[in-house]
Design a protein around this motif. Structure first.
Motif, PDB file in Angstrom:
ATOM      1  N   UNK A 166       0.847  -1.199   0.000  1.00  0.00           N
ATOM      2  CA  UNK A 166       0.000   0.000   0.000  1.00  0.00           C
ATOM      3  C   UNK A 166       0.881   1.247   0.000  1.00  0.00           C
ATOM      4  N   UNK A 167       1.909   1.257   0.831  1.00  0.00           N
ATOM      5  CA  UNK A 167       2.814   2.397   0.922  1.00  0.00           C
ATOM      6  C   UNK A 167       3.489   2.673  -0.420  1.00  0.00           C
ATOM      7  N   UNK A 168       3.928   1.621  -1.109  1.00  0.00           N
ATOM      8  CA  UNK A 168       4.607   1.798  -2.405  1.00  0.00           C
ATOM      9  C   UNK A 168       3.698   2.479  -3.419  1.00  0.00           C
ATOM     10  N   UNK A 169       2.423   2.073  -3.461  1.00  0.00           N
ATOM     11  CA  UNK A 169       1.479   2.708  -4.383  1.00  0.00           C
ATOM     12  C   UNK A 169       1.318   4.193  -4.075  1.00  0.00           C
ATOM     13  N   UNK A 170       1.103   4.528  -2.799  1.00  0.00           N
ATOM     14  CA  UNK A 170       0.833   5.923  -2.429  1.00  0.00           C
ATOM     15  C   UNK A 170       2.072   6.790  -2.666  1.00  0.00           C
ATOM     16  N   UNK A 171       3.260   6.257  -2.375  1.00  0.00           N
ATOM     17  CA  UNK A 171       4.497   7.000  -2.627  1.00  0.00           C
ATOM     18  C   UNK A 171       4.612   7.333  -4.118  1.00  0.00           C
ATOM     19  N   UNK A 172       4.340   6.354  -4.967  1.00  0.00           N
ATOM     20  CA  UNK A 172       4.432   6.568  -6.417  1.00  0.00           C
ATOM     21  C   UNK A 172       3.427   7.607  -6.886  1.00  0.00           C
ATOM     22  N   UNK A 173       2.165   7.512  -6.419  1.00  0.00           N
ATOM     23  CA  UNK A 173       1.128   8.450  -6.849  1.00  0.00           C
ATOM     24  C   UNK A 173       1.451   9.883  -6.416  1.00  0.00           C
ATOM     25  N   UNK A 174       1.931  10.034  -5.210  1.00  0.00           N
ATOM     26  CA  UNK A 174       2.160  11.393  -4.703  1.00  0.00           C
ATOM     27  C   UNK A 174       3.401  12.030  -5.312  1.00  0.00           C
ATOM     28  N   UNK A 175       4.374  11.221  -5.660  1.00  0.00           N
ATOM     29  CA  UNK A 175       5.525  11.770  -6.384  1.00  0.00           C
ATOM     30  C   UNK A 175       5.094  12.227  -7.774  1.00  0.00           C
ATOM     31  N   UNK A 176       4.175  11.493  -8.381  1.00  0.00           N
ATOM     32  CA  UNK A 176       3.646  11.876  -9.694  1.00  0.00           C
ATOM     33  C   UNK A 176       2.882  13.189  -9.594  1.00  0.00           C
ATOM     34  N   UNK A 177       2.097  13.341  -8.517  1.00  0.00           N
ATOM     35  CA  UNK A 177       1.349  14.603  -8.328  1.00  0.00           C
ATOM     36  C   UNK A 177       2.304  15.768  -8.088  1.00  0.00           C
ATOM     37  N   UNK A 178       3.400  15.497  -7.402  1.00  0.00           N
ATOM     38  CA  UNK A 178       4.382  16.561  -7.163  1.00  0.00           C
ATOM     39  C   UNK A 178       4.996  17.031  -8.469  1.00  0.00           C
ATOM     40  N   UNK A 179       5.237  16.085  -9.388  1.00  0.00           N
ATOM     41  CA  UNK A 179       5.767  16.465 -10.707  1.00  0.00           C
ATOM     42  C   UNK A 179       4.749  17.279 -11.487  1.00  0.00           C
ATOM     43  N   UNK A 216     -12.254  -6.870  -8.235  1.00  0.00           N
ATOM     44  CA  UNK A 216     -10.965  -7.558  -8.221  1.00  0.00           C
ATOM     45  C   UNK A 216     -11.122  -9.050  -8.523  1.00  0.00           C
ATOM     46  N   UNK A 217     -12.216  -9.666  -8.047  1.00  0.00           N
ATOM     47  CA  UNK A 217     -12.461 -11.077  -8.342  1.00  0.00           C
ATOM     48  C   UNK A 217     -12.729 -11.284  -9.830  1.00  0.00           C
ATOM     49  N   UNK A 218     -13.551 -10.435 -10.408  1.00  0.00           N
ATOM     50  CA  UNK A 218     -13.884 -10.573 -11.826  1.00  0.00           C
ATOM     51  C   UNK A 218     -12.646 -10.343 -12.686  1.00  0.00           C
ATOM     52  N   UNK A 219     -11.847  -9.358 -12.319  1.00  0.00           N
ATOM     53  CA  UNK A 219     -10.608  -9.086 -13.059  1.00  0.00           C
ATOM     54  C   UNK A 219      -9.661 -10.271 -12.981  1.00  0.00           C
ATOM     55  N   UNK A 220      -9.509 -10.864 -11.779  1.00  0.00           N
ATOM     56  CA  UNK A 220      -8.620 -12.018 -11.605  1.00  0.00           C
ATOM     57  C   UNK A 220      -9.114 -13.220 -12.402  1.00  0.00           C
ATOM     58  N   UNK A 225      -3.668  -2.424  -4.121  1.00  0.00           N
ATOM     59  CA  UNK A 225      -3.906  -1.162  -4.839  1.00  0.00           C
ATOM     60  C   UNK A 225      -5.238  -0.556  -4.430  1.00  0.00           C
ATOM     61  N   UNK A 226      -6.238  -1.395  -4.233  1.00  0.00           N
ATOM     62  CA  UNK A 226      -7.563  -0.926  -3.817  1.00  0.00           C
ATOM     63  C   UNK A 226      -7.504  -0.317  -2.423  1.00  0.00           C
ATOM     64  N   UNK A 227      -6.793  -0.972  -1.505  1.00  0.00           N
ATOM     65  CA  UNK A 227      -6.639  -0.435  -0.149  1.00  0.00           C
ATOM     66  C   UNK A 227      -5.903   0.901  -0.196  1.00  0.00           C
ATOM     67  N   UNK A 228      -4.875   0.997  -1.055  1.00  0.00           N
ATOM     68  CA  UNK A 228      -4.131   2.249  -1.199  1.00  0.00           C
ATOM     69  C   UNK A 228      -5.029   3.367  -1.716  1.00  0.00           C
ATOM     70  N   UNK A 229      -5.890   3.046  -2.683  1.00  0.00           N
ATOM     71  CA  UNK A 229      -6.833   4.048  -3.202  1.00  0.00           C
ATOM     72  C   UNK A 229      -7.773   4.545  -2.104  1.00  0.00           C
ATOM     73  N   UNK A 230      -8.264   3.620  -1.284  1.00  0.00           N
ATOM     74  CA  UNK A 230      -9.156   4.002  -0.193  1.00  0.00           C
ATOM     75  C   UNK A 230      -8.450   4.933   0.790  1.00  0.00           C
ATOM     76  N   UNK A 231      -7.231   4.578   1.174  1.00  0.00           N
ATOM     77  CA  UNK A 231      -6.492   5.391   2.144  1.00  0.00           C
ATOM     78  C   UNK A 231      -6.163   6.759   1.564  1.00  0.00           C
ATOM     79  N   UNK A 232      -5.675   6.786   0.325  1.00  0.00           N
ATOM     80  CA  UNK A 232      -5.301   8.051  -0.307  1.00  0.00           C
ATOM     81  C   UNK A 232      -6.515   8.971  -0.461  1.00  0.00           C
ATOM     82  N   UNK A 233      -7.641   8.398  -0.865  1.00  0.00           N
ATOM     83  CA  UNK A 233      -8.865   9.193  -1.052  1.00  0.00           C
ATOM     84  C   UNK A 233      -9.389   9.727   0.277  1.00  0.00           C
ATOM     85  N   UNK A 234      -9.393   8.894   1.296  1.00  0.00           N
ATOM     86  CA  UNK A 234      -9.886   9.328   2.608  1.00  0.00           C
ATOM     87  C   UNK A 234      -8.969  10.374   3.228  1.00  0.00           C
TER      88      UNK A 234
END
Length: 390
Positions: A31-44, A197-201, A355-364
């Motif tokens: 989860x941390x890796x996803x959020x770090x990547x997204x926020x660095x992208x927003x900083x750019x 996520x189940x349907x995608x898998x 990734x879904x958990x990261x989206x929830x945390x980042x959005x909240x």
């Protein structure tokens, strides 16, 4: 626009902090890796939020531990400041792989131990955080959600205890009975479904599957899971069937009334692939019984999908069921501990939820609505189109 990019123009509630207990350390790192990547992208992108001190960091994980004394007692310890932070605590109460010593004897951690460690870290915060959100994928004691005789209501008590300690909101996945939230009507409680996520898998790992009413059917193994199965059937445009369990209420075996028979309600199954949907696989006996009944009705391939794969009696029964042709694939998420013996099975599909958990945390953390994340209908239709199923 990517889903996480919608947050670029909004300001977070406070500095993000993720306390991943040892039981959820692997999920916390992902989860941390996803959020770090997204926020660095927003900083750019020079988004407004990126100008806030501490918004883009190399890690949002807070250093925390729950060390134990030789007597088995423990304490919560946070090794850095959390004053004013928007904290998210991740805990997996089903992670039995962790151990500790009591007077030289080795104990495996139980759900009670994990819950106590969660409370210890909340206590260690000491009321200094801006906001506390608990992310507990498998809701503690959620199988004891209603009173049927003179017995305790453990889940309701736990929810009330957490909110009294200052927890603002509790997020869980596929709660056994969502009505348990009535115990804390003035606090936030979300139960999230991993349907997309189940349907995608399934589409990714079974390329020859045909998602239409002539070739696929979704089955509820009991009346409690029917609502979940109906949703899958509606978004996929397929039929639904249901089993109900006839039990012997004159006996109690392993804490429950034994099942006498599984009775089926639904259309003809002959030649169709079948998805059995449930919230958890505990011992697996019920799932295998249902698969046996489906094969008797000439079902083709049987897919077993459950949010939580506990496999309390090991994998031997599932190995036998696969060898006998009863079950084709088993799918569960990584929201709870997955032993290596499970991941090594060639019939097992692990559904990644990080990734879904990261989206929830980042959005909240940005204090934005998660309604579109909780309702995946549009994303499901898009993925069906992507894989040529529409």
């Amino acid at each position: 626009m990517k889903r996480h990019d919608k947050l670029a123009e909004t300001i977070p509630v406070g500095n993000l902090g993720i306390l991943a207990l040892e039981s959820s350390r692997e999920m916390g790192n992902r989860v941390n890796d996803y959020i770090v990547e997204w926020r660095k992208e927003r900083s750019r992108m020079e988004a407004p939020a990126s100008s806030i001190a501490g918004y883009s960091k190399d890690s949002y994980l807070i250093d925390c531990v729950c060390p134990r004394f030789g007597s088995g007692e423990a304490k919560g310890l946070i090794r850095e400041s959390v004053r004013g932070d928007d904290l998210f605590l991740l805990v997996d109460v089903c992670n039995y792989s962790l151990t500790y010593k009591v007077c030289g004897q080795v104990n495996h951690m139980s759900p009670d131990d994990h819950y106590q460690d969660l409370k210890r870290l909340i206590a260690a915060v000491g009321g200094k955080a801006r906001r506390i959100t608990v992310m507990m994928p498998f809701l503690y004691e959620s199988r004891q959600h209603r009173r049927s005789s003179r017995e305790s209501l453990d889940c309701a008590l736990a929810l009330q205890e957490l909110t009294q300690m200052g927890v603002e909101s509790i997020i869980t996945f596929d709660a056994h009975d969502p009505r348990v939230q009535n115990a804390i009507p003035l606090k936030g409680f979300e139960t999230v479904q991993p349907t997309y996520q189940f349907i995608k898998a399934l589409l990714k790992n079974v390329p020859d599957i045909k998602i239409n009413s002539d070739n696929l059917m979704v089955i509820s193994p009991d009346e409690g899971a029917l609502g979940r199965a109906v949703y899958y059937a509606n978004v996929l445009g397929i039929d639904v069937g249901m089993f109900y369990k006839r039990r012997d209420y004159s006996k109690i075996v392993d804490g429950r009334n034994p099942i006498i028979a599984h009775e089926f309600l639904g259309a003809d199954l002959e030649g169709k692939d079948v998805i059995i949907i449930d919230d958890m696989i505990s011992s697996g006996e019920s799932m295998i019984d249902v698969a046996t009944e489906l094969k008797r009705r000439k079902a083709k391939r049987i897919f077993v999908a459950a949010t939580f794969g506990l496999f309390t009696n090991g994998m031997d029964k599932f190995d036998e069921a696969v060898e006998q042709g009863l079950i084709y694939k088993v799918m569960t998420t990584n929201l709870v501990y997955q032993p290596q013996e499970l991941l090594a099975r060639d019939y097992y599909i692990s559904v990644d939820m990080s990734k879904y958990v990261a989206l929830l945390i980042d959005t909240l953390n940005h204090d934005q609505s998660i309604s579109d994340l909780l309702n995946p209908t549009e994303r499901i239709q898009n993925i069906l189109v992507k894989y040529g199923q529409r």
